[in-house]
Design an enzyme around this catalytic site. Structure first.
Site, PDB file in Angstrom:
ATOM      1  N   ARG A   1      10.568  -0.688  11.263  1.00 20.26           N
ATOM      2  CA  ARG A   1       9.631  -0.345  11.594  1.00 20.26           C
ATOM      3  C   ARG A   1       9.522  -1.194  13.273  1.00 20.26           C
ATOM      4  O   ARG A   1       9.665  -2.764  12.615  1.00 20.26           O
ATOM      5  CB  ARG A   1       8.190  -0.092  11.039  1.00 20.26           C
ATOM      6  CG  ARG A   1       7.886   0.638  10.846  1.00 20.26           C
ATOM      7  CD  ARG A   1       6.402   0.680   9.764  1.00 20.26           C
ATOM      8  NE  ARG A   1       5.566  -0.809  10.669  1.00 20.26           N
ATOM      9  CZ  ARG A   1       4.157  -0.254  10.135  1.00 20.26           C
ATOM     10  NH1 ARG A   1       4.152   0.401   7.848  1.00 20.26           N
ATOM     11  NH2 ARG A   1       3.574  -1.031   9.834  1.00 20.26           N
TER      12      ARG A   1
ATOM     13  N   ARG B   1      -9.997  -0.031   8.122  1.00 26.67           N
ATOM     14  CA  ARG B   1      -9.778  -0.868   8.849  1.00 26.67           C
ATOM     15  C   ARG B   1     -10.675  -1.911   9.319  1.00 26.67           C
ATOM     16  O   ARG B   1     -10.968  -2.776   9.734  1.00 26.67           O
ATOM     17  CB  ARG B   1      -8.969  -0.622   9.180  1.00 26.67           C
ATOM     18  CG  ARG B   1      -7.291  -1.249   8.852  1.00 26.67           C
ATOM     19  CD  ARG B   1      -6.251  -0.758   9.832  1.00 26.67           C
ATOM     20  NE  ARG B   1      -5.093  -1.363   9.981  1.00 26.67           N
ATOM     21  CZ  ARG B   1      -4.339  -0.661   9.063  1.00 26.67           C
ATOM     22  NH1 ARG B   1      -4.353   0.329   8.743  1.00 26.67           N
ATOM     23  NH2 ARG B   1      -3.114  -1.283   8.937  1.00 26.67           N
TER      24      ARG B   1
ATOM     25  N   ARG C   1      11.346  -5.080   5.230  1.00 26.92           N
ATOM     26  CA  ARG C   1      10.861  -3.293   4.859  1.00 26.92           C
ATOM     27  C   ARG C   1      11.720  -2.662   5.170  1.00 26.92           C
ATOM     28  O   ARG C   1      12.336  -2.392   6.974  1.00 26.92           O
ATOM     29  CB  ARG C   1       9.639  -3.518   5.406  1.00 26.92           C
ATOM     30  CG  ARG C   1       9.551  -1.123   4.872  1.00 26.92           C
ATOM     31  CD  ARG C   1       7.601  -1.231   5.337  1.00 26.92           C
ATOM     32  NE  ARG C   1       7.253  -1.809   6.145  1.00 26.92           N
ATOM     33  CZ  ARG C   1       5.841  -2.807   6.557  1.00 26.92           C
ATOM     34  NH1 ARG C   1       5.281  -1.981   5.904  1.00 26.92           N
ATOM     35  NH2 ARG C   1       5.230  -2.701   7.181  1.00 26.92           N
TER      36      ARG C   1
ATOM     37  N   ARG D   1      -0.915  -9.135  13.017  1.00 22.12           N
ATOM     38  CA  ARG D   1      -1.269  -8.028  12.066  1.00 22.12           C
ATOM     39  C   ARG D   1      -2.021  -8.744  10.629  1.00 22.12           C
ATOM     40  O   ARG D   1      -3.326  -8.559  10.545  1.00 22.12           O
ATOM     41  CB  ARG D   1      -0.661  -7.331  12.092  1.00 22.12           C
ATOM     42  CG  ARG D   1       0.122  -5.765  12.828  1.00 22.12           C
ATOM     43  CD  ARG D   1       1.508  -5.379  12.272  1.00 22.12           C
ATOM     44  NE  ARG D   1       1.803  -4.599  11.050  1.00 22.12           N
ATOM     45  CZ  ARG D   1       2.944  -4.344  10.462  1.00 22.12           C
ATOM     46  NH1 ARG D   1       3.696  -5.124  11.315  1.00 22.12           N
ATOM     47  NH2 ARG D   1       2.789  -4.344   9.203  1.00 22.12           N
TER      48      ARG D   1
ATOM     49  N   LYS E   1       0.948  -1.114   0.089  1.00 21.19           N
ATOM     50  CA  LYS E   1       0.097  -0.205  -0.212  1.00 21.19           C
ATOM     51  C   LYS E   1       1.083   0.632  -0.169  1.00 21.19           C
ATOM     52  O   LYS E   1       0.874   2.326  -0.750  1.00 21.19           O
ATOM     53  CB  LYS E   1      -1.160   0.231   1.609  1.00 21.19           C
ATOM     54  CG  LYS E   1      -1.599  -1.197   1.230  1.00 21.19           C
ATOM     55  CD  LYS E   1      -2.678  -1.266   2.439  1.00 21.19           C
ATOM     56  CE  LYS E   1      -2.435  -1.417   3.482  1.00 21.19           C
ATOM     57  NZ  LYS E   1      -1.710  -2.450   3.860  1.00 21.19           N
TER      58      LYS E   1
HETATM   59  P1  AP5 Z   1       4.779  -1.384   2.148  1.00 19.89           P
HETATM   60  O1  AP5 Z   1       4.250  -0.870   0.688  1.00 19.89           O
HETATM   61  O2  AP5 Z   1       5.297  -1.047   2.782  1.00 19.89           O
HETATM   62  O3  AP5 Z   1       3.896  -2.357   2.338  1.00 19.89           O
HETATM   63  P2  AP5 Z   1       1.547  -1.909   3.183  1.00 19.89           P
HETATM   64  O4  AP5 Z   1       1.239  -2.525   2.714  1.00 19.89           O
HETATM   65  O5  AP5 Z   1       1.894  -0.560   2.796  1.00 19.89           O
HETATM   66  O6  AP5 Z   1       2.202  -2.299   4.676  1.00 19.89           O
HETATM   67  P3  AP5 Z   1       2.201  -2.285   6.170  1.00 19.89           P
HETATM   68  O7  AP5 Z   1       2.830  -3.012   6.635  1.00 19.89           O
HETATM   69  O8  AP5 Z   1       2.347  -0.368   6.750  1.00 19.89           O
HETATM   70  O9  AP5 Z   1       0.762  -1.802   6.434  1.00 19.89           O
HETATM   71  P4  AP5 Z   1       0.040  -1.926   7.746  1.00 19.89           P
HETATM   72  O10 AP5 Z   1      -1.453  -1.699   7.170  1.00 19.89           O
HETATM   73  O11 AP5 Z   1       0.522  -3.055   8.543  1.00 19.89           O
HETATM   74  O12 AP5 Z   1       0.269  -0.749   8.308  1.00 19.89           O
HETATM   75  P5  AP5 Z   1       0.137   0.590   8.728  1.00 19.89           P
HETATM   76  O13 AP5 Z   1       0.953   1.298   9.224  1.00 19.89           O
HETATM   77  O14 AP5 Z   1      -1.311   0.997   7.850  1.00 19.89           O
HETATM   78  O15 AP5 Z   1       5.634  -3.132   1.610  1.00 19.89           O
HETATM   79  C1  AP5 Z   1       6.833  -3.641   2.939  1.00 19.89           C
HETATM   80  C2  AP5 Z   1       7.285  -3.997   2.103  1.00 19.89           C
HETATM   81  O16 AP5 Z   1       6.989  -4.753   0.815  1.00 19.89           O
HETATM   82  C3  AP5 Z   1       8.361  -3.443   1.511  1.00 19.89           C
HETATM   83  O17 AP5 Z   1       9.375  -3.175   2.032  1.00 19.89           O
HETATM   84  C4  AP5 Z   1       9.037  -3.073   0.302  1.00 19.89           C
HETATM   85  O18 AP5 Z   1       9.332  -2.640  -0.361  1.00 19.89           O
HETATM   86  C5  AP5 Z   1       7.767  -4.419  -0.224  1.00 19.89           C
HETATM   87  N1  AP5 Z   1       7.093  -4.812  -0.960  1.00 19.89           N
HETATM   88  C6  AP5 Z   1       6.538  -4.004  -1.702  1.00 19.89           C
HETATM   89  N2  AP5 Z   1       5.196  -3.990  -3.263  1.00 19.89           N
HETATM   90  C7  AP5 Z   1       6.548  -4.798  -3.540  1.00 19.89           C
HETATM   91  C8  AP5 Z   1       6.266  -5.793  -4.696  1.00 19.89           C
HETATM   92  N3  AP5 Z   1       5.428  -5.836  -5.590  1.00 19.89           N
HETATM   93  N4  AP5 Z   1       7.094  -7.215  -5.219  1.00 19.89           N
HETATM   94  C9  AP5 Z   1       8.037  -7.390  -3.948  1.00 19.89           C
HETATM   95  N5  AP5 Z   1       8.003  -6.634  -2.821  1.00 19.89           N
HETATM   96  C10 AP5 Z   1       6.776  -5.534  -2.780  1.00 19.89           C
HETATM   97  O19 AP5 Z   1      -0.356   0.395   9.987  1.00 19.89           O
HETATM   98  C11 AP5 Z   1      -0.023   0.215  11.671  1.00 19.89           C
HETATM   99  C12 AP5 Z   1      -0.329  -0.144  12.914  1.00 19.89           C
HETATM  100  O20 AP5 Z   1      -1.329   1.438  13.007  1.00 19.89           O
HETATM  101  C13 AP5 Z   1      -1.875  -1.235  12.588  1.00 19.89           C
HETATM  102  O21 AP5 Z   1      -0.839  -2.406  12.963  1.00 19.89           O
HETATM  103  C14 AP5 Z   1      -2.678  -0.657  13.890  1.00 19.89           C
HETATM  104  O22 AP5 Z   1      -2.250  -1.220  15.249  1.00 19.89           O
HETATM  105  C15 AP5 Z   1      -2.587   0.610  13.443  1.00 19.89           C
HETATM  106  N6  AP5 Z   1      -3.938   1.816  12.071  1.00 19.89           N
HETATM  107  C16 AP5 Z   1      -2.866   1.772  11.743  1.00 19.89           C
HETATM  108  N7  AP5 Z   1      -4.303   2.329  10.620  1.00 19.89           N
HETATM  109  C17 AP5 Z   1      -5.528   2.714  11.450  1.00 19.89           C
HETATM  110  C18 AP5 Z   1      -7.163   1.954  11.650  1.00 19.89           C
HETATM  111  N8  AP5 Z   1      -7.201   2.707  10.279  1.00 19.89           N
HETATM  112  N9  AP5 Z   1      -7.073   1.832  12.568  1.00 19.89           N
HETATM  113  C19 AP5 Z   1      -7.123   1.083  13.772  1.00 19.89           C
HETATM  114  N10 AP5 Z   1      -5.968   0.804  13.983  1.00 19.89           N
HETATM  115  C20 AP5 Z   1      -4.870   1.119  13.075  1.00 19.89           C
HETATM  116 MG    MG Z   2       2.215   1.005   4.977  1.00 20.65          MG
END
Ligand code: AP5
Ligand code: MG
Ligand code: ZN
Length: 214
Positions: A160, A88, A127, A171, A13
């Site tokens: 992270r 979410r 990552r 997660r 994402k």
């Molecule tokens: P990356 O693009 O960073 O992945 P991502 O989908 O953004 O994954 P996240 O871990 O950020 O998602 P998340 O939803 O768990 O975390 P968030 O910060 O939203 O890519 C990942 C890796 O893969 C990178 O190294 C990249 O280079 C590689 N990659 C990407 N595409 C690729 C491809 N095509 N091929 C190969 N490699 C690839 O949330 C964190 C925390 O915040 C949650 O756990 C929760 O506690 C809280 N939170 C956030 N939003 C909410 C909400 N709405 N409600 C409640 N709690 C929330």
């Molecule tokens: Mg992300």
């Protein structure tokens, strides 16, 4: 364009958000990034969110909805936005619908990045993120030119705190149980665009543009 990026942890994402924001000139709103910034700055919101994030649990709906609602009122969201990691839960999706309805606007599309669970753990654990500009790398799949240094701004790369194997697994479980029902929610409303997130990063980006430009 009023867009949502949906997908499990590590789906890509944030990676695709960097690209979409460039292509369509919309602000990137990542609730995860907002929480991490607040934790770093030691704000009240950060203190309240930290324990949930460290366990890989969801931050309570009431905290999240308020923040997003306020963010969407800002001037730069007038002509569009890209939500990453929100909604979410079904509660968050319903609340977002209410906010948009109040402003007389509707979503353009929900981009659902699909990746098999086996791939997600290694993506998250490998990552690395730039401390200065937030750009995302992967030690194997998308390494920076120089180890530990951002290609774009020379900033320092970090890992992270929730990107350790056990927390990532938690997660992913939470995604399956609480967030994946939103796939059906948006499918029913004719908003869902499915994208194969297991392809090369550039191919995924090209598929997203193709789907949005029609
Ligand atoms: P990356 O693009 O960073 O992945 P991502 O989908 O953004 O994954 P996240 O871990 O950020 O998602 P998340 O939803 O768990 O975390 P968030 O910060 O939203 O890519 C990942 C890796 O893969 C990178 O190294 C990249 O280079 C590689 N990659 C990407 N595409 C690729 C491809 N095509 N091929 C190969 N490699 C690839 O949330 C964190 C925390 O915040 C949650 O756990 C929760 O506690 C809280 N939170 C956030 N939003 C909410 C909400 N709405 N409600 C409640 N709690 C929330
Ligand atoms: Mg992300
Ligand atoms: Zn950088």
């Amino acid at each position: 364009m009023r867009l949502i990026l949906l997908g499990p942890p590590g789906a890509g994402k944030g990676t695709q958000a960097e690209f979409i924001v460039d292509q369509f000139q919309v602000p990137h709103i990542s609730t995860g990034d907002i929480f991490r910034k607040n934790i770093k700055e030691g704000t009240d919101l950060g203190l309240r969110a930290k324990s949930f994030i460290d366990q890989g649990a969801l931050v309570p709906d009431s905290l999240v909805v308020e923040i997003v609602e306020a963010r969407l009122q800002e001037a730069d969201c007038e002509n569009g936005f890209l939500l990453d990691g929100f909604p979410r839960t079904e509660y968050q999706a319903v609340e977002l619908d209410k906010v948009l309805e109040k402003s007389g606007v509707s979503l353009t599309a929900v981009i659902n990045i699909k990746v098999n669970p086996e791939l997600l753990v290694s993506r998250a654990v490998g990552r690395r993120i730039c401390r200065s500009c937030g750009a995302t790398y992967h030690v194997k799949n998308n390494p920076p030119l120089k180890d530990g240094v951002c290609d774009k701004c020379d900033g320092e790369l970090y890992q992270r705190s929730d990107d350790v194997e056990e927390t990532v697994a938690n997660r992913i479980n939470i995604y399956v149980n609480e967030t994946s029902p939103l796939i059906h929610y948006y499918e029913e409303r004719g908003k869902l665009v499915n994208i194969d997130g297991e392809q090369d990063i550039k191919v995924v980006s090209a598929d997203i543009v193709k789907a949005l430009r029609g």
